[in-house]
Motif scaffolding. Structure first.
Motif, PDB file in Angstrom:
ATOM      1  N   PRO A  86       0.800  -1.234   0.000  1.00 55.67           N
ATOM      2  CA  PRO A  86       0.000   0.000   0.000  1.00 55.67           C
ATOM      3  C   PRO A  86       0.831   1.281   0.000  1.00 55.67           C
ATOM      4  CG  PRO A  86      -0.940  -1.587   1.515  1.00 55.67           C
ATOM      5  CD  PRO A  86       0.381  -2.145   1.077  1.00 55.67           C
ATOM      6  N   THR A  87       2.058   1.221   0.544  1.00 56.47           N
ATOM      7  CA  THR A  87       2.840   2.449   0.689  1.00 56.47           C
ATOM      8  C   THR A  87       4.128   2.434  -0.117  1.00 56.47           C
ATOM      9  OG1 THR A  87       3.802   1.514   2.719  1.00 56.47           O
ATOM     10  CG2 THR A  87       1.888   2.955   2.971  1.00 56.47           C
ATOM     11  N   ILE A  88       4.140   1.700  -1.211  1.00 50.56           N
ATOM     12  CA  ILE A  88       5.347   1.621  -2.039  1.00 50.56           C
ATOM     13  C   ILE A  88       4.935   1.522  -3.504  1.00 50.56           C
ATOM     14  CG2 ILE A  88       5.573  -0.903  -2.010  1.00 50.56           C
ATOM     15  CD1 ILE A  88       8.609  -0.454  -1.528  1.00 50.56           C
ATOM     16  N   ASP A  89       5.805   1.953  -4.394  1.00 50.21           N
ATOM     17  CA  ASP A  89       5.536   1.914  -5.820  1.00 50.21           C
ATOM     18  C   ASP A  89       5.777   0.494  -6.339  1.00 50.21           C
ATOM     19  OD1 ASP A  89       5.647   2.068  -8.604  1.00 50.21           O
ATOM     20  OD2 ASP A  89       6.688   3.989  -8.626  1.00 50.21           O
ATOM     21  N   ILE A  91       6.125  -0.653  -9.312  1.00 48.92           N
ATOM     22  CA  ILE A  91       7.125  -0.742 -10.381  1.00 48.92           C
ATOM     23  C   ILE A  91       8.521  -0.800  -9.783  1.00 48.92           C
ATOM     24  CG2 ILE A  91       8.150   0.433 -12.368  1.00 48.92           C
ATOM     25  CD1 ILE A  91       5.419   1.549 -13.041  1.00 48.92           C
ATOM     26  N   ARG A  92       8.798   0.045  -8.781  1.00 50.88           N
ATOM     27  CA  ARG A  92      10.105   0.020  -8.135  1.00 50.88           C
ATOM     28  C   ARG A  92      10.323  -1.301  -7.408  1.00 50.88           C
ATOM     29  NH1 ARG A  92      14.118   1.793  -9.633  1.00 50.88           N
ATOM     30  NH2 ARG A  92      15.100   2.492  -7.705  1.00 50.88           N
ATOM     31  N   VAL A  93       9.277  -1.839  -6.809  1.00 49.88           N
ATOM     32  CA  VAL A  93       9.389  -3.150  -6.154  1.00 49.88           C
ATOM     33  C   VAL A  93       9.849  -4.187  -7.159  1.00 49.88           C
ATOM     34  CG1 VAL A  93       8.099  -5.049  -5.089  1.00 49.88           C
ATOM     35  CG2 VAL A  93       7.694  -2.704  -4.344  1.00 49.88           C
ATOM     36  N   TYR A  94       9.180  -4.230  -8.299  1.00 48.00           N
ATOM     37  CA  TYR A  94       9.526  -5.239  -9.299  1.00 48.00           C
ATOM     38  C   TYR A  94      10.945  -5.040  -9.824  1.00 48.00           C
ATOM     39  CZ  TYR A  94       9.440  -8.403 -13.178  1.00 48.00           C
ATOM     40  OH  TYR A  94       9.759  -9.428 -14.024  1.00 48.00           O
ATOM     41  N   GLU A  95      11.300  -3.791 -10.127  1.00 56.96           N
ATOM     42  CA  GLU A  95      12.640  -3.515 -10.642  1.00 56.96           C
ATOM     43  C   GLU A  95      13.721  -3.945  -9.650  1.00 56.96           C
ATOM     44  OE1 GLU A  95      11.778   0.391 -13.472  1.00 56.96           O
ATOM     45  OE2 GLU A  95      12.360   0.664 -11.376  1.00 56.96           O
ATOM     46  N   GLN A  96      13.495  -3.671  -8.370  1.00 59.09           N
ATOM     47  CA  GLN A  96      14.493  -4.002  -7.348  1.00 59.09           C
ATOM     48  C   GLN A  96      14.657  -5.514  -7.206  1.00 59.09           C
ATOM     49  OE1 GLN A  96      12.671  -1.784  -4.214  1.00 59.09           O
ATOM     50  NE2 GLN A  96      13.707   0.124  -4.736  1.00 59.09           N
ATOM     51  N   TYR A  97      13.554  -6.240  -7.133  1.00 57.81           N
ATOM     52  CA  TYR A  97      13.647  -7.684  -6.952  1.00 57.81           C
ATOM     53  C   TYR A  97      14.110  -8.380  -8.223  1.00 57.81           C
ATOM     54  CZ  TYR A  97      11.951  -7.434  -2.231  1.00 57.81           C
ATOM     55  OH  TYR A  97      11.865  -7.166  -0.889  1.00 57.81           O
ATOM     56  N   ASP A 140      -2.400  -6.014  -8.147  1.00 60.07           N
ATOM     57  CA  ASP A 140      -2.779  -6.316  -9.534  1.00 60.07           C
ATOM     58  C   ASP A 140      -1.726  -5.794 -10.512  1.00 60.07           C
ATOM     59  OD1 ASP A 140      -5.093  -7.623  -8.809  1.00 60.07           O
ATOM     60  OD2 ASP A 140      -6.390  -5.877  -9.081  1.00 60.07           O
ATOM     61  N   MET A 141      -1.230  -4.593 -10.241  1.00 58.52           N
ATOM     62  CA  MET A 141      -0.231  -3.995 -11.123  1.00 58.52           C
ATOM     63  C   MET A 141       1.091  -4.766 -11.059  1.00 58.52           C
ATOM     64  SD  MET A 141       1.134  -0.052 -11.181  1.00 58.52           S
ATOM     65  CE  MET A 141       1.854   0.662 -12.666  1.00 58.52           C
ATOM     66  N   LEU A 142       1.493  -5.160  -9.859  1.00 57.08           N
ATOM     67  CA  LEU A 142       2.724  -5.940  -9.693  1.00 57.08           C
ATOM     68  C   LEU A 142       2.636  -7.263 -10.440  1.00 57.08           C
ATOM     69  CD1 LEU A 142       5.497  -6.295  -8.258  1.00 57.08           C
ATOM     70  CD2 LEU A 142       4.236  -7.331  -6.351  1.00 57.08           C
ATOM     71  N   LEU A 143       1.507  -7.925 -10.337  1.00 54.08           N
ATOM     72  CA  LEU A 143       1.328  -9.205 -11.013  1.00 54.08           C
ATOM     73  C   LEU A 143       1.324  -9.030 -12.532  1.00 54.08           C
ATOM     74  CD1 LEU A 143      -1.402 -10.800  -8.718  1.00 54.08           C
ATOM     75  CD2 LEU A 143       1.036 -11.355  -8.790  1.00 54.08           C
ATOM     76  N   ALA A 144       0.788  -7.921 -13.002  1.00 57.43           N
ATOM     77  CA  ALA A 144       0.745  -7.673 -14.448  1.00 57.43           C
ATOM     78  C   ALA A 144       2.151  -7.513 -15.021  1.00 57.43           C
ATOM     79  CB  ALA A 144      -0.091  -6.421 -14.732  1.00 57.43           C
ATOM     80  N   MET A 145       3.007  -6.771 -14.332  1.00 56.12           N
ATOM     81  CA  MET A 145       4.369  -6.581 -14.870  1.00 56.12           C
ATOM     82  C   MET A 145       5.219  -7.827 -14.672  1.00 56.12           C
ATOM     83  SD  MET A 145       5.986  -3.891 -12.121  1.00 56.12           S
ATOM     84  CE  MET A 145       4.450  -3.005 -11.840  1.00 56.12           C
ATOM     85  N   ASP A 152       1.113  -2.909 -20.070  1.00 57.85           N
ATOM     86  CA  ASP A 152      -0.057  -2.116 -20.443  1.00 57.85           C
ATOM     87  C   ASP A 152      -0.973  -2.080 -19.233  1.00 57.85           C
ATOM     88  OD1 ASP A 152       0.153  -1.414 -23.362  1.00 57.85           O
ATOM     89  OD2 ASP A 152       0.462  -3.581 -23.492  1.00 57.85           O
ATOM     90  N   TRP A 153      -1.067  -0.938 -18.617  1.00 56.41           N
ATOM     91  CA  TRP A 153      -1.832  -0.819 -17.369  1.00 56.41           C
ATOM     92  C   TRP A 153      -2.798   0.358 -17.487  1.00 56.41           C
ATOM     93  CZ3 TRP A 153      -3.135  -3.616 -13.449  1.00 56.41           C
ATOM     94  CH2 TRP A 153      -3.607  -3.036 -12.274  1.00 56.41           C
ATOM     95  N   PRO A 154      -4.085   0.115 -17.287  1.00 60.67           N
ATOM     96  CA  PRO A 154      -5.078   1.173 -17.503  1.00 60.67           C
ATOM     97  C   PRO A 154      -5.015   2.307 -16.499  1.00 60.67           C
ATOM     98  CG  PRO A 154      -6.101  -0.752 -16.505  1.00 60.67           C
ATOM     99  CD  PRO A 154      -4.701  -1.153 -16.846  1.00 60.67           C
ATOM    100  N   GLY A 155      -4.275   2.105 -15.409  1.00 55.44           N
ATOM    101  CA  GLY A 155      -4.273   3.107 -14.356  1.00 55.44           C
ATOM    102  C   GLY A 155      -5.472   2.925 -13.455  1.00 55.44           C
ATOM    103  N   GLY A 156      -5.439   3.579 -12.327  1.00 55.41           N
ATOM    104  CA  GLY A 156      -6.536   3.443 -11.381  1.00 55.41           C
ATOM    105  C   GLY A 156      -6.548   4.629 -10.431  1.00 55.41           C
ATOM    106  N   LYS A 157      -7.172   4.427  -9.328  1.00 52.66           N
ATOM    107  CA  LYS A 157      -7.275   5.508  -8.343  1.00 52.66           C
ATOM    108  C   LYS A 157      -5.915   5.807  -7.717  1.00 52.66           C
ATOM    109  CE  LYS A 157      -9.919   6.866  -4.246  1.00 52.66           C
ATOM    110  NZ  LYS A 157     -10.954   6.434  -3.246  1.00 52.66           N
ATOM    111  N   PHE A 158      -5.053   4.773  -7.604  1.00 53.04           N
ATOM    112  CA  PHE A 158      -3.800   4.936  -6.876  1.00 53.04           C
ATOM    113  C   PHE A 158      -2.554   4.659  -7.728  1.00 53.04           C
ATOM    114  CE2 PHE A 158      -7.096   3.283  -3.960  1.00 53.04           C
ATOM    115  CZ  PHE A 158      -7.242   4.416  -3.158  1.00 53.04           C
TER     116      PHE A 158
END
Length: 353
Positions: A86-89, A91-97, A140-145, A152-158
């Motif tokens: 909830p409190t982290i990006d 995309i950065r999580v995926y890139e780091q791991y 959902d976004m993490l799983l998609a990347m 391709d991510w539609p974006g959302g509230k957050f």
């Protein structure tokens, strides 16, 4: 049944019983890397490190500690416990791991969670009222990347819209991602529906109390067409080891009470720990794993069989213990507990054939 046994830790920095002083954050982090290297030497399957943003825990960036350990180890799997989405990006999580996976191919995992403490919401400017919605959208976004190199991510509230952009580095195989929960039915259903492995934090009550949740997880997974053979079910529980059972019991009470009492001041549903409550927790049907190698191994076997677990993480230690004692506990766990538990399940499997 291929079982895996690991260790989890939060890098606690509470006062030590003998000195009354807390270890510094920088020393705890250095010690933690040494502890992971030792666990790798003794053949322990995994080491998972939690993320916190408060004085009594040294690790706010588990991915950096894991990266240091990745460069010094050969076989142990390394995971967050948890990455507080909830409190982290994401995309950065995926890139780091994914970057860590380049150093330790096939050994890097992400354990995603919402976080049991809430300090990061104010620290990073998030609204606690969006606690669950933030987690769901970012997961959902993490799983998609993780599934596709081009996002391709539609974006959302957050989260922002991402229009056909590559996320790099991108490992050849998807990173293992599991969902961690303290025992929420909603989280259990979510993990099952998404086909995600699940990790239960079993730190209170009786181990049998989690059986209905795991039954629910399996039922939902089957109903939604998920492959349970690819969805390990894990638990992480507090514990401590010594060559002498009574010594372990005596040593572990102070740090456990220290932590529980501190959290009790912050959470209305927690109460301070008495010695009788402690003894209930380390009893045969409790969920703290304290004693000599035989006691702890037998109790792990019982929990794994009772709940149908395929993974178990011993949280070692809870609160702060002297580094040399932690190293000894890791040695006992790797040399005596892990082989005994694995032999039990291997023998059991062979009898079925």
């Amino acid at each position: 049944m291929n079982v895996e046994l690991g260790i989890s830790t939060f890098g606690e920095t509470t006062p030590l019983e003998k000195t009354g002083k807390a270890i510094s954050h920088d020393q705890r982090i250095r010690d933690l890397v040494d502890e992971i290297v030792l666990a790798d030497k003794f053949g322990i399957d995994a080491y998972a490190i939690g993320e916190h943003h408060r004085k009594d825990f040294a690790v706010s960036a588990p991915e950096i500690v894991l990266a240091m350990a990745a460069s010094k180890t050969k076989q142990i799997h390394l995971s967050s416990a948890t990455t507080n989405l909830p409190t982290i990006d994401p995309i950065r999580v995926y890139e780091q791991y994914a970057t860590m996976d380049a150093v330790a191919p096939g050994r890097i995992e992400i354990m995603a969670g919402r976080g049991s403490f809430t300090e990061a919401f104010d620290l990073f400017g998030y609204d606690l009222d969006n606690y669950d919605d933030l987690f769901k959208e970012k997961l959902d976004m993490l799983l998609a990347m993780n599934k596709n190199e081009i996002l391709d991510w539609p974006g959302g509230k957050f989260t922002p819209k991402v229009d056909h952009i590559g996320i790099y580095p991108h490992p050849e195989k998807p990173l293992p991602i599991s969902l961690a929960t303290g025992g929420s039915p909603a989280s259990t259903i979510r993990a099952a529906e998404m086909g995600l492995p699940i990790v239960y934090a079993i730190i209170g009550g009786k181990m049998e109390h989690f059986a209905p949740l795991i039954k629910l997880y399996k039922a939902v997974a089957e109903r939604t067409g998920q492959d349970l053979s690819k969805m390990p079910i894990a638990a992480h529980s507090w514990g401590w080891l010594s060559d002498d059972k009574e010594k372990a019991i005596k040593e572990y009470f102070y740090p456990t009470k220290l932590l529980v009492d501190a959290i009790s001041k912050e959470r209305p549903n927690w109460t301070g720990m008495t010695y009788d409550q402690y003894l209930e927790g380390i009893a045969d049907d409790g969920v703290m794993f304290v004693g000599d190698s035989e006691t702890v191994a037998n109790k792990i076997i019982r929990m794994m069989e009772t709940l149908g677990l395929t993974r178990f993480y011993l949280h070692l230690p809870i609160a702060s213990m002297p580094h040399e004692d932690i190293m000894k506990a890791i040695e006992i766990y790797g040399n005596e507990v892990v082989p005994k538990v694995k032999k039990h399940f291997k023998d059991k499997e062979n009898k079925k054939k």
